[in-house]
Design a protein around this motif. Sequence first.
Motif, mmCIF file in Angstrom:
data_model
loop_
_atom_site.group_PDB
_atom_site.id
_atom_site.type_symbol
_atom_site.label_atom_id
_atom_site.label_comp_id
_atom_site.label_asym_id
_atom_site.label_seq_id
_atom_site.Cartn_x
_atom_site.Cartn_y
_atom_site.Cartn_z
ATOM 1 N N ALA A 192 -4.372 -5.440 2.807
ATOM 2 C CA ALA A 192 -2.933 -5.650 2.951
ATOM 3 C C ALA A 192 -2.160 -4.564 2.214
ATOM 4 O O ALA A 192 -2.559 -4.126 1.135
ATOM 5 N N TYR A 193 -1.051 -4.139 2.790
ATOM 6 C CA TYR A 193 -0.191 -3.157 2.132
ATOM 7 C C TYR A 193 0.686 -3.796 1.068
ATOM 8 O O TYR A 193 1.100 -3.129 0.129
ATOM 9 N N ASP A 194 0.988 -5.066 1.224
ATOM 10 C CA ASP A 194 1.859 -5.764 0.273
ATOM 11 C C ASP A 194 1.258 -7.138 0.001
ATOM 12 O O ASP A 194 1.354 -8.038 0.836
ATOM 13 N N LEU A 195 0.631 -7.285 -1.176
ATOM 14 C CA LEU A 195 0.014 -8.570 -1.507
ATOM 15 C C LEU A 195 1.052 -9.666 -1.707
ATOM 16 O O LEU A 195 0.701 -10.849 -1.711
ATOM 17 N N GLY A 196 2.320 -9.295 -1.858
ATOM 18 C CA GLY A 196 3.365 -10.299 -1.921
ATOM 19 C C GLY A 196 3.566 -10.982 -0.577
ATOM 20 O O GLY A 196 3.853 -12.178 -0.506
ATOM 21 N N ALA B 112 -0.824 -4.679 7.338
ATOM 22 C CA ALA B 112 -2.197 -4.509 6.879
ATOM 23 C C ALA B 112 -2.862 -3.343 7.602
ATOM 24 O O ALA B 112 -2.381 -2.876 8.643
ATOM 25 N N GLU B 113 -3.998 -2.936 7.051
ATOM 26 C CA GLU B 113 -4.760 -1.802 7.562
ATOM 27 C C GLU B 113 -6.172 -2.263 7.930
ATOM 28 O O GLU B 113 -6.830 -2.942 7.149
ATOM 29 N N ASN B 114 -6.619 -1.865 9.128
ATOM 30 C CA ASN B 114 -7.980 -2.184 9.568
ATOM 31 C C ASN B 114 -8.551 -0.974 10.289
ATOM 32 O O ASN B 114 -7.917 0.077 10.352
ATOM 33 N N ALA C 267 -4.816 -2.613 0.341
ATOM 34 C CA ALA C 267 -5.150 -1.318 0.928
ATOM 35 C C ALA C 267 -4.957 -0.224 -0.117
ATOM 36 O O ALA C 267 -3.957 -0.202 -0.835
ATOM 37 N N GLY C 268 -5.921 0.681 -0.188
ATOM 38 C CA GLY C 268 -5.853 1.771 -1.154
ATOM 39 C C GLY C 268 -6.623 1.511 -2.427
ATOM 40 O O GLY C 268 -6.839 2.436 -3.208
ATOM 41 N N LEU C 269 -7.043 0.282 -2.657
ATOM 42 C CA LEU C 269 -7.888 -0.032 -3.808
ATOM 43 C C LEU C 269 -9.343 -0.013 -3.372
ATOM 44 O O LEU C 269 -9.688 -0.526 -2.312
ATOM 45 N N ARG C 270 -10.212 0.548 -4.221
ATOM 46 C CA ARG C 270 -11.632 0.559 -3.920
ATOM 47 C C ARG C 270 -12.322 -0.513 -4.746
ATOM 48 O O ARG C 270 -11.894 -0.826 -5.858
ATOM 49 N N PRO C 271 -13.396 -1.116 -4.185
ATOM 50 C CA PRO C 271 -14.046 -2.212 -4.900
ATOM 51 C C PRO C 271 -14.682 -1.724 -6.205
ATOM 52 O O PRO C 271 -15.014 -0.548 -6.311
#
Length: 232
Positions: free
Chosen positions: A74-78, A174-176, A203-207
Amino acid sequence: GGVGGNPLFKGGFPPPPGSFPPPSPSEFPVLVLPGGKARLLVCGVGPVAAALALGEALGWGGVSGVVNLGIAGAYDLGRAPVGAVMLATGEIWPEYGLAGEDGVVDARGIGFAQGVAAAGPVFDVLGLNPQNALGNMGLNCHSPAVQGVFVTVAGASGGPRRAGALARATGALAENMEGFALAFGAARRGLPFAEMRAVSNAAGLRPPAGWDVPGALRALGKAAGDLFAPLR
């Protein structure tokens, strides 16, 4: 799409050269539903693999609609927190077109569309109506779902700068990595298409920072059960 192992690679990954026969319908499980049957197709990861898999499946015949289930960032977790279930109201492929030196991609810059669907030429945007599509397929969504436009990429955002740029340019939720290809394939055949995904991460965070794939899959499984349940 892109969740779990790919049944085409039963002998290991990558398969040896020359050992990649077209899949048979018998390789994929059949789900018996109140209104008919559905065949479960694992499309693989990325728009190319997804397009190829769907094209082969459509070649079997008898397909009356397509539902894409998966996870997404997701681009915005809000708007869509981790574990939230989402329905796509549109798909954008922001990598199609002419890329300028500033990184901005002009979808019409090369002068022609990717193809034509019922609504006309398709460049980088496909509109979707999940309620109509689900209704036409005899399905429904009992679980509350966040609705919005999705972005499909071949290269997932590896950092917040790129994720933020895509979010600002598209206004997407979101991004897929598969949705646009599957939506376009369905549109080319005039088939109803619906895309449901659960948020696994920002989106943009790596595990592992901020990721919860098991939780997203549990949420997706529950929502999918509701989706294919008898109509109320």
